[in-house]
Design an enzyme around this catalytic site. Structure first.
Site, PDB file in Angstrom:
ATOM      1  N   GLY A   1       0.765  -1.240   0.000  1.00 45.61           N
ATOM      2  CA  GLY A   1       0.000   0.000   0.000  1.00 45.61           C
ATOM      3  C   GLY A   1       0.794   1.287   0.000  1.00 45.61           C
ATOM      4  O   GLY A   1       0.239   2.361   0.244  1.00 45.61           O
TER       5      GLY A   1
ATOM      6  N   ASP B   1       2.107   4.610  -1.408  1.00 43.20           N
ATOM      7  CA  ASP B   1       1.348   5.431  -2.351  1.00 43.20           C
ATOM      8  C   ASP B   1       2.013   6.777  -2.577  1.00 43.20           C
ATOM      9  O   ASP B   1       3.005   7.122  -1.921  1.00 43.20           O
ATOM     10  CB  ASP B   1      -0.097   5.604  -1.885  1.00 43.20           C
ATOM     11  CG  ASP B   1      -0.219   6.133  -0.461  1.00 43.20           C
ATOM     12  OD1 ASP B   1       0.792   6.577   0.109  1.00 43.20           O
ATOM     13  OD2 ASP B   1      -1.337   6.095   0.084  1.00 43.20           O
TER      14      ASP B   1
ATOM     15  N   HIS C   1       6.839  -3.258 -24.023  1.00 39.72           N
ATOM     16  CA  HIS C   1       5.744  -4.212 -23.887  1.00 39.72           C
ATOM     17  C   HIS C   1       4.660  -3.586 -23.013  1.00 39.72           C
ATOM     18  O   HIS C   1       4.899  -2.580 -22.341  1.00 39.72           O
ATOM     19  CB  HIS C   1       6.238  -5.517 -23.262  1.00 39.72           C
ATOM     20  CG  HIS C   1       6.895  -5.316 -21.920  1.00 39.72           C
ATOM     21  ND1 HIS C   1       8.243  -5.040 -21.781  1.00 39.72           N
ATOM     22  CD2 HIS C   1       6.392  -5.321 -20.654  1.00 39.72           C
ATOM     23  CE1 HIS C   1       8.540  -4.897 -20.503  1.00 39.72           C
ATOM     24  NE2 HIS C   1       7.432  -5.062 -19.801  1.00 39.72           N
TER      25      HIS C   1
ATOM     26  N   ARG D   1      12.907   7.493 -17.394  1.00 35.06           N
ATOM     27  CA  ARG D   1      13.914   6.438 -17.469  1.00 35.06           C
ATOM     28  C   ARG D   1      13.342   5.349 -18.353  1.00 35.06           C
ATOM     29  O   ARG D   1      12.224   4.879 -18.148  1.00 35.06           O
ATOM     30  CB  ARG D   1      14.229   5.926 -16.065  1.00 35.06           C
ATOM     31  CG  ARG D   1      15.161   4.701 -16.020  1.00 35.06           C
ATOM     32  CD  ARG D   1      14.345   3.438 -15.897  1.00 35.06           C
ATOM     33  NE  ARG D   1      15.142   2.262 -15.545  1.00 35.06           N
ATOM     34  CZ  ARG D   1      14.676   1.031 -15.567  1.00 35.06           C
ATOM     35  NH1 ARG D   1      13.423   0.786 -15.896  1.00 35.06           N
ATOM     36  NH2 ARG D   1      15.435   0.011 -15.232  1.00 35.06           N
TER      37      ARG D   1
ATOM     38  N   ASP E   1      12.916   1.816 -19.589  1.00 37.98           N
ATOM     39  CA  ASP E   1      13.108   0.412 -19.248  1.00 37.98           C
ATOM     40  C   ASP E   1      13.598  -0.350 -20.470  1.00 37.98           C
ATOM     41  O   ASP E   1      13.203  -0.059 -21.604  1.00 37.98           O
ATOM     42  CB  ASP E   1      11.773  -0.151 -18.750  1.00 37.98           C
ATOM     43  CG  ASP E   1      11.869  -1.578 -18.273  1.00 37.98           C
ATOM     44  OD1 ASP E   1      12.705  -1.854 -17.393  1.00 37.98           O
ATOM     45  OD2 ASP E   1      11.109  -2.427 -18.781  1.00 37.98           O
TER      46      ASP E   1
ATOM     47  N   GLU F   1      18.065   2.500 -19.463  1.00 38.10           N
ATOM     48  CA  GLU F   1      18.552   1.323 -18.748  1.00 38.10           C
ATOM     49  C   GLU F   1      19.451   0.543 -19.686  1.00 38.10           C
ATOM     50  O   GLU F   1      18.984  -0.155 -20.584  1.00 38.10           O
ATOM     51  CB  GLU F   1      17.394   0.434 -18.284  1.00 38.10           C
ATOM     52  CG  GLU F   1      17.890  -0.803 -17.538  1.00 38.10           C
ATOM     53  CD  GLU F   1      16.845  -1.898 -17.396  1.00 38.10           C
ATOM     54  OE1 GLU F   1      17.102  -2.854 -16.641  1.00 38.10           O
ATOM     55  OE2 GLU F   1      15.776  -1.817 -18.055  1.00 38.10           O
TER      56      GLU F   1
ATOM     57  N   HIS G   1      16.287  -2.021  -7.981  1.00 37.20           N
ATOM     58  CA  HIS G   1      15.232  -3.023  -7.883  1.00 37.20           C
ATOM     59  C   HIS G   1      15.573  -4.296  -8.649  1.00 37.20           C
ATOM     60  O   HIS G   1      14.887  -5.311  -8.486  1.00 37.20           O
ATOM     61  CB  HIS G   1      13.913  -2.446  -8.415  1.00 37.20           C
ATOM     62  CG  HIS G   1      13.957  -2.099  -9.867  1.00 37.20           C
ATOM     63  ND1 HIS G   1      14.743  -1.081 -10.369  1.00 37.20           N
ATOM     64  CD2 HIS G   1      13.324  -2.633 -10.949  1.00 37.20           C
ATOM     65  CE1 HIS G   1      14.592  -1.003 -11.667  1.00 37.20           C
ATOM     66  NE2 HIS G   1      13.731  -1.931 -12.055  1.00 37.20           N
ATOM     67  N   ASP G   2      16.605  -4.258  -9.493  1.00 36.96           N
ATOM     68  CA  ASP G   2      16.994  -5.425 -10.283  1.00 36.96           C
ATOM     69  C   ASP G   2      18.254  -6.109  -9.767  1.00 36.96           C
ATOM     70  O   ASP G   2      18.710  -7.091 -10.369  1.00 36.96           O
ATOM     71  CB  ASP G   2      17.231  -5.014 -11.743  1.00 36.96           C
ATOM     72  CG  ASP G   2      15.938  -4.801 -12.504  1.00 36.96           C
ATOM     73  OD1 ASP G   2      14.942  -5.482 -12.182  1.00 36.96           O
ATOM     74  OD2 ASP G   2      15.902  -3.945 -13.402  1.00 36.96           O
TER      75      ASP G   2
ATOM     76  N   ASP H   1      15.152  -9.656  -6.603  1.00 39.22           N
ATOM     77  CA  ASP H   1      13.694  -9.685  -6.621  1.00 39.22           C
ATOM     78  C   ASP H   1      13.148 -11.030  -6.120  1.00 39.22           C
ATOM     79  O   ASP H   1      13.527 -12.078  -6.625  1.00 39.22           O
ATOM     80  CB  ASP H   1      13.243  -9.434  -8.061  1.00 39.22           C
ATOM     81  CG  ASP H   1      11.753  -9.582  -8.266  1.00 39.22           C
ATOM     82  OD1 ASP H   1      10.992  -9.471  -7.298  1.00 39.22           O
ATOM     83  OD2 ASP H   1      11.351  -9.824  -9.428  1.00 39.22           O
TER      84      ASP H   1
ATOM     85  N   ARG I   1      13.085  -5.761  -2.609  1.00 37.82           N
ATOM     86  CA  ARG I   1      11.940  -4.856  -2.753  1.00 37.82           C
ATOM     87  C   ARG I   1      11.071  -4.867  -1.494  1.00 37.82           C
ATOM     88  O   ARG I   1       9.850  -4.744  -1.570  1.00 37.82           O
ATOM     89  CB  ARG I   1      11.109  -5.253  -3.981  1.00 37.82           C
ATOM     90  CG  ARG I   1      11.914  -5.252  -5.275  1.00 37.82           C
ATOM     91  CD  ARG I   1      11.096  -5.725  -6.468  1.00 37.82           C
ATOM     92  NE  ARG I   1      11.921  -5.763  -7.680  1.00 37.82           N
ATOM     93  CZ  ARG I   1      11.466  -6.087  -8.886  1.00 37.82           C
ATOM     94  NH1 ARG I   1      10.179  -6.410  -9.045  1.00 37.82           N
ATOM     95  NH2 ARG I   1      12.271  -6.104  -9.938  1.00 37.82           N
TER      96      ARG I   1
END
Length: 617
Positions: free
Chosen positions: A181, A183, A256, A337, A339, A368, A441-442, A510, A514
């Site tokens: 949650g 936000d 995508h 950015r 992706d 990226e 995050h990767d 991941d 995260r």
């Protein structure tokens, strides 16, 4: 005396990448054992084809060498590769780059790179000298405010800080449908905190409507995801952030969409869609092999159907006057950015850059790219990301790897070589805006990389069991993380802090990287340390264009400086347990500490310690 050295101004000026129509000078020193030599500068294009062979004129002689020089100007932005050839006594010899970077007479060595970028290239001023902060929106801060129109197939969690769900369901699917949650209003409520860290730019992972917690499977580019808030909430966040001097960069996921989306609509959540309606306006975006069930998807994930980024209707939808990009720029975003930029064709990136820059030339386009972006080849095409009219900056994975590898293993010459490779190959306007991180995050979080057991081939079960480091490893990890941060905040470019790193979060890749920001359980010492690095950069605004001066790149200790005018800021780390002295050149006068991690006294760093010094030159 060397034959040739591409980073030494005695051999090549200017250093590194050059502008179109800028004069470039090359000098080689040919040993006198090659009499009557006639050198050529041999230039090849990015495909390896001969571009030009430029005769070099005789400059004079020294005891052991004859010196030759030539000057050239190149009219078009491109990446070139070069070596030198000499003919002596009827024989041809080639001077190439050896594995150690030194010039050698050999036939199978490497070539030097010459990046030529558009002389009109400018990169956003708001990035330079600043500090970026990356936020994975669901896990940063939950404002507690109620949300409307939240789909009922989402798992809303009340255990902030719990372990993200990663195990497949009974059908073998990993749904990524558990939400904590976080936000946009929560980010707004923490702007004071971000300002205290010295943050000048927020990079948000995807915020558009999507039906997974990572939101890389876009459902509607025109709407904020309902769990994050409303379009108006974003506009207010951007406005409140700007009042504090903080810009916002959005994640643009354009290779995508989601299969569960307005555009594809495989699950029937929306009206129409390419999967259900052959006459859908979105049908031509997608590449169906056997309509409708067999289609191209991103890396085989059927929930992420690929789009044809060369399709004029898709380009118009994203980059048109009433398209996605301008909608969010008008709402307050300062750029995007991109992706998986390697999967976006040039025609799309060109259109995207033109759209963004036509709205405001100071808005940012960041790619990226995991490798050296100046010489990247993807899908058989040498890319022109950094030559002008495409990208202002890239995520600087090479620096991240170099920093973490040095702190772990201490291979100083490899660390310096990697830094110099990027500085030599990238245009200076790009260098000034490089996005320098040590976690994302990767990737696994930096503390875990530096002090945790290597994951090797161990799967997520093992990674979850080792998510929290033991006390001894964690304490060591905190010390090493501070050293890595000193290097990160000192190297050319702009440091990017991944949310929670500064609070002491650990975790493998991941989803363990995260997890929720640990509000109320932060490592306050680490937060204060990060803030002190931010204050240092704010107090000394030389970092927008300061030169890089390597001093010591040793197995135990690394020291370098950034210099502008008569001011130098020195960054030094001792990566071992024993004391090490910080030896500075005599020209560095009256060094005084600005930031200290661990013992530092009378020029000596204790074990696992680092320091940032201000000096006069």
């Amino acid at each position: 005396m060397s034959i040739y050295n591409s980073v030494n101004p005695d051999y090549k000026t200017p250093f590194g990448a050059v502008k179109t129509n800028e004069t470039v000078s090359f000098t080689v020193h040919v040993p006198k054992k090659f009499p009557a030599a006639t050198p050529l500068l041999v230039l090849r294009d990015g495909d390896g084809n001969l571009f030009d062979a430029v005769p070099m004129g005789f400059l004079g002689s020294s005891l052991s060498s004859n010196h030759f020089n030539c000057k050239i100007e190149l009219k078009e932005p491109a990446v070139y590769f070069y070596c030198f050839e000499i003919v002596s006594g009827g024989e041809k010899y080639t001077i190439r780059r050896g594995e150690d970077g030194a010039a050698k007479f050999c036939e199978d060595g490497g070539l030097w790179q010459l990046t030529v970028y558009d002389e009109n290239m400018k990169t956003p001023e708001f990035l330079k000298g600043g500090i970026m902060y990356q936020i994975f929106p669901d896990r940063f801060y939950n404002s507690g405010e109620p949300k409307e129109n939240v789909p009922d197939d989402r798992m809303l969690r009340s255990d902030w800080g719990g372990m993200p769900i990663w195990r497949p369901n009974h059908e073998g699917e990993v749904l990524n449908n558990d939400y904590f949650g976080g936000d946009l209003l929560g980010i707004e409520q923490k702007l004071d905190y971000l300002e205290s860290l010295g943050v000048t730019c927020i990079y948000l992972n995807p915020i558009f409507e999507a039906h997974a917690n990572h939101r890389y499977n876009t459902a509607d580019y025109m709407r904020i995801d309902p769990l994050l808030g409303t379009n108006g909430d974003f506009e207010r966040l951007a406005k409140k952030a700007k009042e504090r001097g903080i810009s916002i960069i959005l994640d643009g996921v354009f290779s995508h969409t989601g299969s569960d989306s307005v555009y594809f609509n495989k699950k029937g959540r929306y009206e129409g869609g390419a999967y259900n309606d052959p006459e859908s306006p979105y049908r031509e975006w997608y590449m169906f092999k056997n309509y409708p069930h067999d289609y191209e998807s991103w890396w085989g994930f059927i929930t992420m159907p690929n789009v044809d980024e060369t399709n004029p209707a898709y380009i118009e939808y994203i980059c048109g006057e009433n398209g996605v990009l301008k909608k969010w720029l008008k709402a307050g975003a300062s750029g995007f950015r991109l992706d998986v930029a390697d999967e976006l064709p040039d025609v799309f990136i060109d259109a995207l850059n033109e759209c963004v820059k036509s709205y405001d030339p100071d808005c940012a386009v960041i790619g990226e790219v995991w490798e050296d972006a100046s010489t990247k080849v993807s899908y058989g095409v040498r890319r022109r990301y950094l030559l002008g009219k495409q990208m202002d900056s890239v995520m600087n994975y090479p620096f991240a790897d170099a920093i973490l590898n040095y702190i772990q293993w201490g291979i100083g010459d490899a660390f310096l070589a990697l830094i110099m490779q990027i500085l030599e190959n990238y245009p200076q306007p790009v260098v000034n805006a490089l996005m320098n991180f040590i976690s994302t995050h990767d990737t696994a979080r930096a503390i875990t990389v530096l002090a945790g057991p290597p994951p090797a081939d161990n799967g997520r079960d093992w990674q979850e069991r080792h998510h929290h480091l033991n006390e001894q490893d964690y304490e060591r990890g905190l010390k090493l993380f501070k050293l890595a941060s000193i290097l990160q905040f000192g190297l050319p470019g702009i440091p990017c802090v991944y949310y929670g790193d500064e609070a002491g979060l650990s975790g493998y890749r991941d989803p363990f990287n995260r997890c929720c920001y640990p509000w109320g359980h932060e490592n306050t010492d680490l937060v204060r340390f990060t803030a002190s690095l931010g204050k240092m950069r704010k107090d000394y605004p030389i970092f927008t264009e300061a030169s890089f001066i390597p001093i010591t790149f040793h197995r135990d200790i690394c020291v370098f400086a950034r210099k502008k005018g008569d001011t130098a800021i020195v960054f030094a780390v001792n990566r071992i347990l024993e004391d090490r002295r910080v030896d500075l050149p005599l020209a560095f006068k009256d060094p005084r500490p600005l930031v200290v991690s661990g013992p530092y006294e009378n020029g000596v760093l204790g074990g696992y310690s680092g320091v940032v010094l201000a000096a006069k030159i």
